[in-house]
Design a protein around this motif. Structure first.
Motif, PDB file in Angstrom:
ATOM      1  N   HIS A   1      26.721 -18.386  44.635  1.00 34.56           N
ATOM      2  CA  HIS A   1      27.536 -18.930  45.708  1.00 34.56           C
ATOM      3  C   HIS A   1      28.950 -18.340  45.638  1.00 34.56           C
ATOM      4  O   HIS A   1      29.291 -17.631  44.711  1.00 34.56           O
ATOM      5  CB  HIS A   1      27.605 -20.455  45.596  1.00 34.56           C
ATOM      6  N   GLY A   2      29.758 -18.659  46.613  1.00 37.24           N
ATOM      7  CA  GLY A   2      31.148 -18.218  46.618  1.00 37.24           C
ATOM      8  C   GLY A   2      31.586 -17.713  47.967  1.00 37.24           C
ATOM      9  O   GLY A   2      32.704 -17.993  48.410  1.00 37.24           O
ATOM     10  N   HIS A   3      30.732 -16.961  48.647  1.00 40.00           N
ATOM     11  CA  HIS A   3      31.082 -16.504  49.986  1.00 40.00           C
ATOM     12  C   HIS A   3      30.936 -17.645  50.981  1.00 40.00           C
ATOM     13  O   HIS A   3      30.015 -18.469  50.879  1.00 40.00           O
ATOM     14  CB  HIS A   3      30.200 -15.330  50.409  1.00 40.00           C
ATOM     15  N   SER A   4      31.824 -17.684  51.970  1.00 35.91           N
ATOM     16  CA  SER A   4      31.804 -18.750  52.972  1.00 35.91           C
ATOM     17  C   SER A   4      31.199 -18.294  54.294  1.00 35.91           C
ATOM     18  O   SER A   4      31.031 -19.102  55.209  1.00 35.91           O
ATOM     19  CB  SER A   4      33.223 -19.278  53.222  1.00 35.91           C
ATOM     20  N   ARG A   5      30.871 -17.005  54.386  1.00 30.06           N
ATOM     21  CA  ARG A   5      30.262 -16.469  55.603  1.00 30.06           C
ATOM     22  C   ARG A   5      29.153 -15.486  55.217  1.00 30.06           C
ATOM     23  O   ARG A   5      28.939 -15.219  54.036  1.00 30.06           O
ATOM     24  CB  ARG A   5      31.325 -15.805  56.486  1.00 30.06           C
TER      25      ARG A   5
ATOM     26  N   ASN B   1      26.926 -18.877  37.044  1.00 30.30           N
ATOM     27  CA  ASN B   1      28.187 -19.496  36.634  1.00 30.30           C
ATOM     28  C   ASN B   1      29.307 -18.981  37.512  1.00 30.30           C
ATOM     29  O   ASN B   1      29.983 -18.024  37.189  1.00 30.30           O
ATOM     30  CB  ASN B   1      28.457 -19.161  35.157  1.00 30.30           C
ATOM     31  N   ASN B   2      29.498 -19.617  38.672  1.00 29.39           N
ATOM     32  CA  ASN B   2      30.514 -19.181  39.622  1.00 29.39           C
ATOM     33  C   ASN B   2      31.770 -20.009  39.502  1.00 29.39           C
ATOM     34  O   ASN B   2      31.720 -21.222  39.363  1.00 29.39           O
ATOM     35  CB  ASN B   2      29.996 -19.333  41.053  1.00 29.39           C
ATOM     36  N   LEU B   3      32.907 -19.339  39.610  1.00 27.11           N
ATOM     37  CA  LEU B   3      34.177 -20.004  39.786  1.00 27.11           C
ATOM     38  C   LEU B   3      34.515 -19.945  41.262  1.00 27.11           C
ATOM     39  O   LEU B   3      33.751 -19.469  42.079  1.00 27.11           O
ATOM     40  CB  LEU B   3      35.249 -19.299  38.943  1.00 27.11           C
ATOM     41  N   SER B   4      35.676 -20.437  41.637  1.00 28.68           N
ATOM     42  CA  SER B   4      36.070 -20.437  43.055  1.00 28.68           C
ATOM     43  C   SER B   4      36.034 -19.034  43.628  1.00 28.68           C
ATOM     44  O   SER B   4      36.492 -18.087  43.019  1.00 28.68           O
ATOM     45  CB  SER B   4      37.497 -20.980  43.196  1.00 28.68           C
TER      46      SER B   4
ATOM     47  N   SER C   1      15.461  -6.109  38.090  1.00 22.36           N
ATOM     48  CA  SER C   1      15.773  -7.164  39.049  1.00 22.36           C
ATOM     49  C   SER C   1      16.273  -6.508  40.331  1.00 22.36           C
ATOM     50  O   SER C   1      16.496  -5.298  40.382  1.00 22.36           O
ATOM     51  CB  SER C   1      16.830  -8.123  38.492  1.00 22.36           C
ATOM     52  N   TYR C   2      16.428  -7.325  41.358  1.00 21.88           N
ATOM     53  CA  TYR C   2      16.995  -6.834  42.600  1.00 21.88           C
ATOM     54  C   TYR C   2      17.758  -7.949  43.279  1.00 21.88           C
ATOM     55  O   TYR C   2      17.574  -9.131  42.988  1.00 21.88           O
ATOM     56  CB  TYR C   2      15.940  -6.240  43.530  1.00 21.88           C
ATOM     57  N   THR C   3      18.644  -7.553  44.188  1.00 19.43           N
ATOM     58  CA  THR C   3      19.575  -8.494  44.820  1.00 19.43           C
ATOM     59  C   THR C   3      19.381  -8.487  46.324  1.00 19.43           C
ATOM     60  O   THR C   3      19.077  -7.453  46.920  1.00 19.43           O
ATOM     61  CB  THR C   3      21.025  -8.106  44.473  1.00 19.43           C
ATOM     62  N   SER C   4      19.592  -9.654  46.926  1.00 21.47           N
ATOM     63  CA  SER C   4      19.577  -9.772  48.379  1.00 21.47           C
ATOM     64  C   SER C   4      20.794 -10.556  48.841  1.00 21.47           C
ATOM     65  O   SER C   4      21.262 -11.464  48.164  1.00 21.47           O
ATOM     66  CB  SER C   4      18.294 -10.468  48.846  1.00 21.47           C
ATOM     67  N   GLY C   5      21.314 -10.192  50.003  1.00 22.37           N
ATOM     68  CA  GLY C   5      22.432 -10.900  50.626  1.00 22.37           C
ATOM     69  C   GLY C   5      22.018 -11.324  52.022  1.00 22.37           C
ATOM     70  O   GLY C   5      21.319 -10.592  52.726  1.00 22.37           O
ATOM     71  N   SER C   6      22.458 -12.505  52.441  1.00 19.90           N
ATOM     72  CA  SER C   6      21.903 -13.101  53.649  1.00 19.90           C
ATOM     73  C   SER C   6      22.959 -13.695  54.572  1.00 19.90           C
ATOM     74  O   SER C   6      24.114 -13.930  54.190  1.00 19.90           O
ATOM     75  CB  SER C   6      20.900 -14.186  53.255  1.00 19.90           C
ATOM     76  N   GLU C   7      22.508 -13.993  55.778  1.00 17.17           N
ATOM     77  CA  GLU C   7      23.302 -14.724  56.754  1.00 17.17           C
ATOM     78  C   GLU C   7      23.718 -16.088  56.225  1.00 17.17           C
ATOM     79  O   GLU C   7      24.719 -16.664  56.664  1.00 17.17           O
ATOM     80  CB  GLU C   7      22.484 -14.891  58.043  1.00 17.17           C
ATOM     81  N   ASP C   8      22.959 -16.616  55.247  1.00 12.70           N
ATOM     82  CA  ASP C   8      23.270 -17.946  54.707  1.00 12.70           C
ATOM     83  C   ASP C   8      24.463 -17.938  53.747  1.00 12.70           C
ATOM     84  O   ASP C   8      24.850 -18.987  53.223  1.00 12.70           O
ATOM     85  CB  ASP C   8      22.044 -18.564  54.026  1.00 12.70           C
ATOM     86  N   GLY C   9      25.070 -16.773  53.499  1.00 11.39           N
ATOM     87  CA  GLY C   9      26.267 -16.687  52.669  1.00 11.39           C
ATOM     88  C   GLY C   9      26.025 -16.589  51.180  1.00 11.39           C
ATOM     89  O   GLY C   9      26.973 -16.576  50.404  1.00 11.39           O
TER      90      GLY C   9
END
Length: 336
Positions: free
Chosen positions: A8-12, A305-308, A279-287
């Motif tokens: 998490h972390g992105h707002s858009r 382990n996300n910070l702001s 491993s692999y990564t995906s990024g989405s419209e869901d942020g």
């Protein structure tokens, strides 16, 4: 298949992800989002390292150099920026006259390639950032993707509103080849070993020989796809993501689907294999950014382990750590 690490972390919406090569301190992942703040993470664990603050518009593209010492970002604020990946500080801002959609470091890390709504490919010299950029060719439309290949002698680009991939020899500014596609190419990747170019257009994923430019394989996907990536170690599998919100995994040789990752709550805009292929990564419209382990099945979604997501990276003892490329932070200061 397995349940991912959820970052998490992105707002858009997340519109681009890119890995560094493996460095002495591991490998790193950068993500671009319409929220204007690219984020740097540990590529294996997904743990947040830092946020690059300074853009005033959506960030469409991001890149790390091969040492993971510098980051680049392309933005709707008409700039491409270079960042110190150890401290998060902005090193330089390259002004454009319209939205910048794509950026990529050269393999030798000395140049940055950009493209966007201006329909101009520019190459900036990292050793002389204030010098005028070299302009290459005349693309027929707004630029969507850019990449380097052939020991930095060739660049490729695709456009948002026309099909095909165009390859330019930067030594004479001429097109050396056009790879024909039916629809605009939304994703282009040069394989780690330099053998293949992987493209996504419409509902098709294609693999091209990067040396003679012949079409090696073409597969139709279950839906329109925005992004595809070839497994870098052995090249036996590839992944694709698009409008159905799933990340599909396929056999490279047969095109048979061998896995499907479900979890995103919006279209998948970008997928990339990690440099080791584990491993692999995906990024989405869901942020969210999600990291999926290959051949691992879990039953509970993990939270990295996300910070702001809006705090600037604070590095400890940058000078001492720079020699080993180690990225560190002060959690107490980052939380302020």
């Amino acid at each position: 298949m397995g349940v991912p690490l959820v970052c998490h972390g992105h707002s858009r919406p997340v519109v681009d992800v890119s890995y560094s090569p493996i460095t002495p301190d591991g490998f790193f992942l950068i993500s671009a989002s319409k929220d204007s703040v690219p984020m740097l993470r540990n590529g294996e664990t997904g743990d947040w390292i830092g946020t690059f603050e300074g853009h005033k518009g959506a960030v469409w593209s991001c890149s790390l150099d091969k040492h993971a010492m510098r980051a680049a970002s392309a933005s709707a604020d008409f700039t491409a920026k270079i960042w110190n990946a150890l401290t998060g500080n902005e090193l330089h801002s390259f002004e454009h006259k319209h939205i910048v959609r794509a950026c990529a470091f050269s393999q030798d890390t000395h140049r940055l390639l950009t493209g966007g709504m201006e329909k101009i490919l520019r190459i900036f010299d990292m050793n002389r950032p204030d010098a005028p950029p070299k302009e290459v060719g005349t693309p027929p439309g707004s630029i969507r993707t850019v990449e380097w290949l052939h020991s930095d002698n060739t660049i490729l680009s695709s456009c948002t509103d026309t099909g095909d991939i165009r390859l330019w020899d930067i030594r004479n500014d001429k097109i050396v080849q056009t790879l024909e596609t039916k629809f605009p190419v939304t994703s282009a990747e040069v394989s780690q070993d330099g053998r293949y170019i992987t493209t996504a257009d419409g509902s098709s994923v294609k693999f091209w020989d990067a040396n003679n430019f012949g079409l090696v394989k073409s597969y139709e996907m279950p839906c329109n796809v925005e992004s595809a990536s070839l497994e870098p170690k052995n090249g036996n599998t590839f992944i694709a993501g698009g409008e159905d919100m799933w990340v599909h995994r396929f056999d490279f040789h047969t095109g048979e689907e061998i896995g499907c990752n479900k979890g995103h709550h919006g279209p998948v805009h970008c997928v990339r294999y990690a440099p080791g292929g584990d491993s692999y990564t995906s990024g989405s419209e869901d942020g969210t950014v999600r990291i999926w382990e290959v051949n691992t099945v879990n039953h509970e979604e993990k939270e990295s382990n996300n910070l702001s997501g809006h705090v600037k990276l604070v590095a400890e003892e940058v000078v001492r750590k720079a020699e080993s490329l180690r990225i560190t932070e002060k959690a107490t200061e980052a939380a302020k």
